[in-house]
Every structure is written in C-alpha cells, then in structure tokens.
Design a protein around this motif. Structure first.
Motif, PDB file in Angstrom:
ATOM      1  N   SER A 133       0.828  -1.211   0.000  1.00  0.00           N
ATOM      2  CA  SER A 133       0.000   0.000   0.000  1.00  0.00           C
ATOM      3  C   SER A 133       0.860   1.258   0.000  1.00  0.00           C
ATOM      4  N   THR A 134       1.988   1.231   0.688  1.00  0.00           N
ATOM      5  CA  THR A 134       2.896   2.376   0.673  1.00  0.00           C
ATOM      6  C   THR A 134       3.527   2.541  -0.701  1.00  0.00           C
ATOM      7  N   ALA A 135       3.881   1.430  -1.327  1.00  0.00           N
ATOM      8  CA  ALA A 135       4.428   1.493  -2.683  1.00  0.00           C
ATOM      9  C   ALA A 135       3.409   2.081  -3.648  1.00  0.00           C
ATOM     10  N   ALA A 136       2.141   1.690  -3.512  1.00  0.00           N
ATOM     11  CA  ALA A 136       1.105   2.236  -4.392  1.00  0.00           C
ATOM     12  C   ALA A 136       0.985   3.743  -4.218  1.00  0.00           C
ATOM     13  N   ALA A 137       1.113   4.233  -2.981  1.00  0.00           N
ATOM     14  CA  ALA A 137       1.072   5.683  -2.747  1.00  0.00           C
ATOM     15  C   ALA A 137       2.252   6.377  -3.406  1.00  0.00           C
ATOM     16  N   ALA A 138       3.430   5.742  -3.361  1.00  0.00           N
ATOM     17  CA  ALA A 138       4.604   6.331  -4.022  1.00  0.00           C
ATOM     18  C   ALA A 138       4.386   6.411  -5.522  1.00  0.00           C
ATOM     19  N   GLY A 139       3.826   5.347  -6.111  1.00  0.00           N
ATOM     20  CA  GLY A 139       3.550   5.376  -7.545  1.00  0.00           C
ATOM     21  C   GLY A 139       2.499   6.405  -7.908  1.00  0.00           C
ATOM     22  N   GLU A 140       1.488   6.558  -7.073  1.00  0.00           N
ATOM     23  CA  GLU A 140       0.446   7.557  -7.319  1.00  0.00           C
ATOM     24  C   GLU A 140       1.031   8.955  -7.293  1.00  0.00           C
ATOM     25  N   ARG A 141       1.876   9.216  -6.328  1.00  0.00           N
ATOM     26  CA  ARG A 141       2.515  10.531  -6.218  1.00  0.00           C
ATOM     27  C   ARG A 141       3.404  10.794  -7.435  1.00  0.00           C
ATOM     28  N   TRP A 142       4.168   9.791  -7.849  1.00  0.00           N
ATOM     29  CA  TRP A 142       5.113  10.003  -8.940  1.00  0.00           C
ATOM     30  C   TRP A 142       4.384  10.155 -10.273  1.00  0.00           C
ATOM     31  N   THR A 143       3.416   9.277 -10.539  1.00  0.00           N
ATOM     32  CA  THR A 143       2.730   9.286 -11.830  1.00  0.00           C
ATOM     33  C   THR A 143       1.649  10.350 -11.899  1.00  0.00           C
ATOM     34  N   GLY A 144       1.054  10.685 -10.758  1.00  0.00           N
ATOM     35  CA  GLY A 144      -0.042  11.644 -10.748  1.00  0.00           C
ATOM     36  C   GLY A 144       0.374  13.084 -10.908  1.00  0.00           C
ATOM     37  N   ARG A 145       1.671  13.371 -10.817  1.00  0.00           N
ATOM     38  CA  ARG A 145       2.203  14.726 -11.016  1.00  0.00           C
ATOM     39  C   ARG A 145       1.451  15.742 -10.156  1.00  0.00           C
ATOM     40  N   ASP A 146       1.000  16.865 -10.750  1.00  0.00           N
ATOM     41  CA  ASP A 146       0.393  17.929  -9.954  1.00  0.00           C
ATOM     42  C   ASP A 146      -0.969  17.548  -9.394  1.00  0.00           C
ATOM     43  N   ARG A 147      -1.611  16.509  -9.936  1.00  0.00           N
ATOM     44  CA  ARG A 147      -2.885  16.052  -9.383  1.00  0.00           C
ATOM     45  C   ARG A 147      -2.702  15.422  -8.006  1.00  0.00           C
ATOM     46  N   ARG A 148      -1.485  15.014  -7.682  1.00  0.00           N
ATOM     47  CA  ARG A 148      -1.201  14.397  -6.388  1.00  0.00           C
ATOM     48  C   ARG A 148      -0.106  15.165  -5.652  1.00  0.00           C
ATOM     49  N   ALA A 149      -0.132  16.473  -5.806  1.00  0.00           N
ATOM     50  CA  ALA A 149       0.914  17.308  -5.218  1.00  0.00           C
ATOM     51  C   ALA A 149       0.532  17.802  -3.833  1.00  0.00           C
ATOM     52  N   ARG A 150      -0.428  17.141  -3.176  1.00  0.00           N
ATOM     53  CA  ARG A 150      -0.791  17.511  -1.812  1.00  0.00           C
ATOM     54  C   ARG A 150      -0.947  16.238  -0.991  1.00  0.00           C
ATOM     55  N   ASP A 151      -1.212  16.380   0.293  1.00  0.00           N
ATOM     56  CA  ASP A 151      -1.350  15.224   1.156  1.00  0.00           C
ATOM     57  C   ASP A 151      -2.533  14.359   0.705  1.00  0.00           C
ATOM     58  N   PHE A 152      -2.360  13.052   0.785  1.00  0.00           N
ATOM     59  CA  PHE A 152      -3.463  12.153   0.456  1.00  0.00           C
ATOM     60  C   PHE A 152      -3.216  10.798   1.108  1.00  0.00           C
ATOM     61  N   ALA A 153      -4.284  10.025   1.179  1.00  0.00           N
ATOM     62  CA  ALA A 153      -4.198   8.629   1.612  1.00  0.00           C
ATOM     63  C   ALA A 153      -4.647   7.747   0.466  1.00  0.00           C
ATOM     64  N   TYR A 154      -3.868   6.729   0.178  1.00  0.00           N
ATOM     65  CA  TYR A 154      -4.183   5.775  -0.887  1.00  0.00           C
ATOM     66  C   TYR A 154      -4.807   4.552  -0.225  1.00  0.00           C
ATOM     67  N   ILE A 155      -6.068   4.268  -0.524  1.00  0.00           N
ATOM     68  CA  ILE A 155      -6.736   3.078  -0.003  1.00  0.00           C
ATOM     69  C   ILE A 155      -6.562   1.964  -1.023  1.00  0.00           C
ATOM     70  N   TYR A 156      -5.811   0.964  -0.633  1.00  0.00           N
ATOM     71  CA  TYR A 156      -5.382  -0.110  -1.538  1.00  0.00           C
ATOM     72  C   TYR A 156      -6.258  -1.330  -1.314  1.00  0.00           C
ATOM     73  N   LEU A 157      -7.041  -1.698  -2.334  1.00  0.00           N
ATOM     74  CA  LEU A 157      -7.929  -2.853  -2.260  1.00  0.00           C
ATOM     75  C   LEU A 157      -7.217  -4.052  -2.883  1.00  0.00           C
ATOM     76  N   GLY A 158      -6.610  -4.834  -2.043  1.00  0.00           N
ATOM     77  CA  GLY A 158      -5.924  -6.028  -2.503  1.00  0.00           C
ATOM     78  C   GLY A 158      -6.416  -7.222  -1.717  1.00  0.00           C
TER      79      GLY A 158
END
Length: 714
Positions: A509-534
């Motif tokens: 889940s932490t890795a998914a948040a890192a990927g979201e931040r990196w790939t999401g660019r300015d859309r993910r340029a603020r604090d967020f929580a990634y809810i990972y459904l696995g």
C-alpha cells in the motif's frame, strides 16, 4: 568536597573494613573528606594519583553508586570480554572506538584493543570473527539461531558458515534490547530447579533435532549457558551432530549472550531488532516451569558473495549511476515533474530559487540527459522561452509486486510509463527458496524483454512491494496473509544476490502511494491517503511532502480501524480481522448469502453482476464499500486530509462506482470537521499493476525526491 552524611560515612567505614577494591575506594573518599591532597593520599595508600583522582571524581559526581564497579551490580572483578564486545559493536557513531569503550567500561584502551584482537573484530583482521568458546567456534560467520531454556538448563544455539564478506546492518539491536534479554534470562536462571531431570534431557534433545532438520545447510553449535541437571544432554537422533561448547572463560554467560546477539545483528541485515524482540517476548511469555524453545525461522539462504548458478543479471549492471549533486537539483526535478513542461522562469517562481541557480542546475541536468528542451514559446514581448521536461528514457526501474496468487513485474521509465510488464501465478505454499528463484527469474525476464529501451547507465534499481507487515530495516517479510510458507523471509537480502543494484522492499500500500505521487504529477501534489484494495485493505500515506512510513515502516494498517468503527471485537476485546477488509473473499461470500449461485461466485463474476444490476451482487459490493468507508472516515478525522485515492487489483472498473459513491458519502457526511472541508475521493491514476508500478517508483522517489530526512526516519 562537602562533609559526609552520617549514613554515607557508615557505609564507607563498612567498606573500609572489608577486603577488595571497595576498601581502597572507601579509604580514598574518607581521606579526601579529611582534607588531604591527592598526592598525600597516593603516598599513604600506595596507589597512583590517577587512581585517587578517579575515585574522588566518581564520588563527587555519583556518590556511593559511583564507587561501584559499574552502574549496574554484578560485574566481576576480572575483564568481561563479552561486555567489551557488545558495547563496542552497539555503540552509536564513533563511540565504539577502542578508547571510548575503554572509558565506558573502566578499562585501559590497551586491554580493550587486546580483547578485540582476540575476537578478530578489528578492521585489519579476518572477515569473520573468532569466538573463543571452549572449544572455540570455527572462524566463520555466526548467527544466533535459537535459545532453549527449561528449569535445569539454558542452551544458546549458534549457526556458522564459512567466512564471506558480511554486510553491515543498518539498525543494530540496541543496548535496551540486550538489557531486556539479560533481565529475562536472569529471572529464568534464579528460579528453583525441579527434581525431574529426565524430562529436561528429552525436551532438549527434541529441540536440537528440530533445529538440525530446520537448518540442514548451517553448522549448529550448542553453547551451554548453565546446567543443573545430572544427565548430560544429547543432540537427538536426527540431522547432523550439534557441537557442544562452553562460554568463553573470560565472559559471563550473560555478557556472552549479549556479545553474540550484538555480533549477529551488526553483521547480518536479516538479524534486526525484530528478531531479538521476538526472543525477549518468548522468554517473557512462557513463565516457569514451562520451557522456552525459540528457534529462528530463517537465515539468508546463500553465503554473501557467491553468485547463483545462472550468473548475475547482466541487464541490471547500472547501479544508481545518476548522481544528483545537491538538494536544489532534486527541487528543480520535482518542479519539472509536477508541471510536466515548464520554463526556467516558472521553476524559479515556484521553487524560490534565483534565476541564475535555476539556469545553472537546468544546464547541468540537460547535459546529463535528465532534462530535455521542448518547443519554444513566443510571448507578446521579449525573447522566446524554452521550456524543459523530464526525459523519460533517462532512467528506468524494475518493480515487482508479490501477491498470494500472482507475481507481477514491470519496468517503468522516469515518466512512470510502463515499458514492459510480465506476471506469473504462484502457489501460496511454495517453498521459500523456490519462491525467491521465481521472483528473481521473473524480474530478469522482464528486464531482458525491455532491454532495447533500458540503458545500462540509467537503470537505478529494483523495488519490491509485499503484503505487510514487513521489517524494512532488514528487508524481511514477516507474516503475509495467505502466505504462511514465507514467514520471516529475508527477501531483500536474498534478492540482492540476484540483482547487483539497489533493492528496496516496501509494503504494497505504501508502494502504491509512491507510484500515485510520482505518476499523478500535480494532481497528487498535496497530502493524500491511498486506499489499496488487494488481498486485504491497506493504506499508503503521503503527508507533508513525503511518504509516511511510521516508526516500523508499517503505517497504514487499516483493518483494525474499520473494526473499531464498526464495533467488532473478539472475546478478548481485540478488534476483529474483518472479512470485509478482504474483498476477494468477502464480496463473493456476501453475494452468495444474498442469493447468488455459489458455483459461479468469484470476485470477478460478482463485480460483473453488480455492474449489470444484480441485486445480490450490488448489495455485497456496497456492504464491503461501507465497511471500508467506516475506516476511511476515521482516517480522515485523524489526519485531517481532503483527498482519498482508491486503487489496487480489486478496484476494478465494474465496481469502482460503488466504492467511490459509498466512501465519498461516508467521509463527507459524518466527519467532525465536515463544515470546513470537502474530501475528494478519486480513482487511482495507476492501472491494475498499481503496486508493481509503485514499487518501481520507490526507486525514483529515493533518488529524486527532495527531502531532508533519510528513508529510515520516515
């Protein structure tokens, strides 16, 4: 020196009348209190002026306690080599130097140096220690493999392998863990022994036999810490023989255990605090007269330095070749990454750097191929401006996601685009050695198939996403759900034998948040929580401009938060492990209860039925979404964030709308501060390979993200 209190004077008079080192120290203090100078006291007592000064100073700073042999009681008058070794190994920074250790334990630096030479722990000595048990252990790498304690005996089990170049662990266990281990062992030692010795001998033999069967590839040595039995113990009928030893003559059994734990933890990455906290917990949990039979689950399966039979992964020969020269370079890269395309003037405006600094840094990054210039922009006045952007092909990383049912590997470029992906099924009962080979083979194959796009000098490393909990300090997978065969698997240590490049282990889940931040660019340029459904629901947290991992790097465990919100507890008061927080199990189960045919009820079929409007399938998906929403509500209230991102392998297009609707309603209708903010609930920008892409993104994150703290402190 102040006048002596009557109580202190009485104690000193009692010590003076005794024999031994306390008598001299008491006489020194009494004479000092009488007004004599150090030179006169030295002449009267026949000791050096340095000795007089030492005990006068200790009395002035610590009182009667300062005159003891050491801060805690029980230190023998002779040199305790075990204590010297453990303090030298666990001392932070440069405080483990010989002179510093000598000052701490009250010995000469020559004595401490001699002890280190005797154990072969100086830099110019053999790559393996020489442990002077009786008889000595072989000159080899050593692991603490187990501990057996019953009312009669205590045996420390040590494993050895031929010497090799040992890695240095990032997080030694610490003196606090050794103190806890010593206290627990002393409690066991001081308890009275029962009369039945035969039971103890049989139990110890069975324990040693089990240890030999569990670790057939490592030589086992049993060191008898204490023995109050009449019958000698045996090694048991199975497996290779166990060699018996006694602790070193110049160490107490307590200090020897500490020295071996310190030696193990500082030389082997898989031997972290977690291993020894488990040992302390085992000792504290099983009171007398029950025995303690603690045995390490695994150690690294291959001697460090040996190449696997198939040879190294040639496609991964680049080892972090992109060397960023400053924090400001990372700041510029971050600004370009978030914007996509941006001019130098806009970079200066966004970052607060001067135009000159931005121009110099941009020129350097252009020369190294990290940035590339885009088409010129013409304004209404002035010369044309040339924006820059990241060059996607400048760097690549391999990401591997380990799931109970499938392993996924992806190669992504610096823009987060997938260059190549490959997956393979895996059985949850696969043996650890075979499993590691499968992971490595899949990673090598994916790299080979992406070889045309990946430059050797731009390949930065391998990120691996695993189900939690995970011991990041040692790269060990602890107890993944539905993967019992891989318990306590030192995955990072083992994979580094296959990939001659940096390897990072991260919770999925932490890795998914890192990927979201990196790939999401300015859309993910603020604090967020990634809810990972696995296979289980977890969260990855991006707070204050960086990944938040927590003290043990296991932040984001979500299941208990949902259970508390729903008021679901077991008989002992522990929050339940909710079936709703395991979507591939709970969604089909709830749908069957609602009337769906069990024979065709899988997560995918139920999701498709829900999208088609089936009432039972729709109700099942919404029930799970509401349970997750309850946990998300607590998360929003706790962290005061306004963005939740949903993703993971079971956040499919069929059910995305249900999850988004239910969770959005929950986190906006019920939070305490709902009048002050609107929480956005959005789908992930990543594909179904979110964790694998995120695992690769952790390599980019570690290389390029501007931050002032290291990974261990996050």
């Amino acid at each position: 020196m102040p006048d002596l209190e009557p109580e202190a004077r009485a104690v000193l008079r009692r010590w003076e009348s005794s024999s031994g080192p306390l008598a001299i120290r008491a006489r020194v203090v009494l004479l000092v209190a009488g007004g004599l100078r150090d030179a006169e006291i030295s002449r009267r007592l026949g000791v050096s002026r340095q000795t007089v000064g030492t005990w006068r100073h200790r009395w002035q700073t610590a009182g009667l306690d300062g005159l003891e042999q050491r801060p805690r009681t029980g230190r023998p008058a002779t040199v305790d080599e075990g204590e010297v070794i453990s303090r030298a190994l666990l001392a932070p920074g440069d405080s483990g130097a010989t002179r510093a250790v000598a000052r701490e334990v009250g010995l000469s630096h020559a004595t401490v140096a001699a002890v280190r030479r005797r154990w072969q722990l100086n830099p110019d000595e053999s790559p393996a220690p020489q442990v002077p048990t009786r008889p000595p252990l072989p000159c080899a790498e050593v692991w603490v493999m187990g501990l057996y304690v019953d009312p009669l005996r205590a045996v420390l089990l040590i494993g050895t392998r031929p010497p090799a170049t040992a890695a240095v662990a990032d997080t030694p266990i610490g003196q606090d863990v050794l103190d806890g281990l010593e206290r627990a062992l002393v409690t066991a030692h001081d308890a009275p022994a029962p009369p039945d010795t035969a039971v103890s001998g049989r139990a110890l033999a069975d324990y040693l036999a089990a240890a030999a069967e569990s670790h057939p590839d490592i030589a086992l040595h049993a060191v008898m810490l204490w023995d109050r039995g009449e019958e000698p113990p045996t090694a048991g009928p199975h497996g290779p023989p166990v060699t018996w030893h006694q602790p070193p003559a110049r160490s107490t059994w307590r200090s020897f255990v500490g020295a071996m734990a310190a030696l193990d933890s500082t030389r082997h990455p898989e031997s972290s605090r977690r291993v020894y906290l488990d040992l302390v917990a085992a000792l504290e949990r099983y009171g007398r007269p029950a025995s303690v039979t603690w045995l390490r689950e695994t150690v690294a399966g291959r001697v460090r330095g040996e190449q696997p039979a198939h040879g190294p992964a040639q496609s991964a020969s680049g080892v972090n070749q992109i060397d960023l020269g400053s924090f400001n370079e990372c700041v510029v890269i971050e600004a370009v990454r978030l914007a996509g395309t941006i001019t130098r003037g806009e970079i200066a405006h966004r970052t607060g750097l001067t135009q000159q600094s931005v121009s110099r840094i941009a020129r350097s990054l252009l020369d190294r191929g990290i940035l590339i210039e885009d088409a010129q922009r013409r304004g209404t006045s002035g010369k044309p401006r040339t924006p820059v952007r990241l060059r996607g092909s400048a760097a690549h990383a391999l990401g591997i996601h380990i799931d109970p049912e499938v392993i996924t590997a992806v190669v992504i470029d610096l823009d987060g685009a997938i260059v190549h992906t490959h997956s393979r099924p895996v059985a949850p009962d696969t043996a650890p050695g075979e499993f590691v080979e499968q992971v490595a083979e899949l990673g090598r194959r994916t790299l080979e198939q992406a070889q045309g796009a990946v430059r050797d000098d731009g390949f930065l490393g391998v990120g691996v996403a695993v189900p939690g909990p995970v011991d990041i300090a040692s790269g060990t997978v602890l107890a993944p759900p539905l993967m019992s065969a891989w318990r306590d698997l030192p995955l990072q240590y083992l994979l580094q034998e296959h990939f001659p490049c940096p390897v990072i282990i991260e919770k999925d889940s932490t890795a998914a948040a890192a990927g979201e931040r990196w790939t999401g660019r300015d859309r993910r340029a603020r604090d967020f929580a990634y809810i990972y459904l696995g296979t289980g629901v977890g969260t990855g947290l991006y707070l204050n401009g960086d990944l938040y991992r927590g003290v043990s790097a296991n932040a984001g465990e979500f299941g208990q938060l949902c259970a508390i919100a729903l008021g679901r507890f077991d008989a002992e008061g522990r929050p339940e492990i909710l079936p709703e927080c395991n979507p591939p199990f709970s969604v089909p189960d709830l749908a069957v209860r609602g009337g769906l045919d069990r024979a065709s009820a899988t997560y995918r079929t139920v999701a498709a039925a829900a999208a088609a409007g089936d009432p039972a399938a729709t109700a099942a998906v919404r029930a799970v979404a509401r349970a997750v929403g309850q946990g998300a509500l607590g998360l929003v209230d706790l962290l005061d964030i306004d963005l939740l991102v949903l993703g993971g392998p079971f956040f499919t297009d069929d059910v995305a709308g249900f999850y988004l609707d239910e969770i959005s309603r929950m986190v906006n209708d019920f939070p305490t501060a709902r009048r002050l903010r609107r929480v956005e609930v959005e789908p992930s920008v990543l594909s179904a390979e979110a964790a694998a892409v995120g695992a690769a993104s952790t390599i980019f994150h570690a290389t390029f993200t501007p931050r002032l703290r290291g990974r261990e402190g996050q």
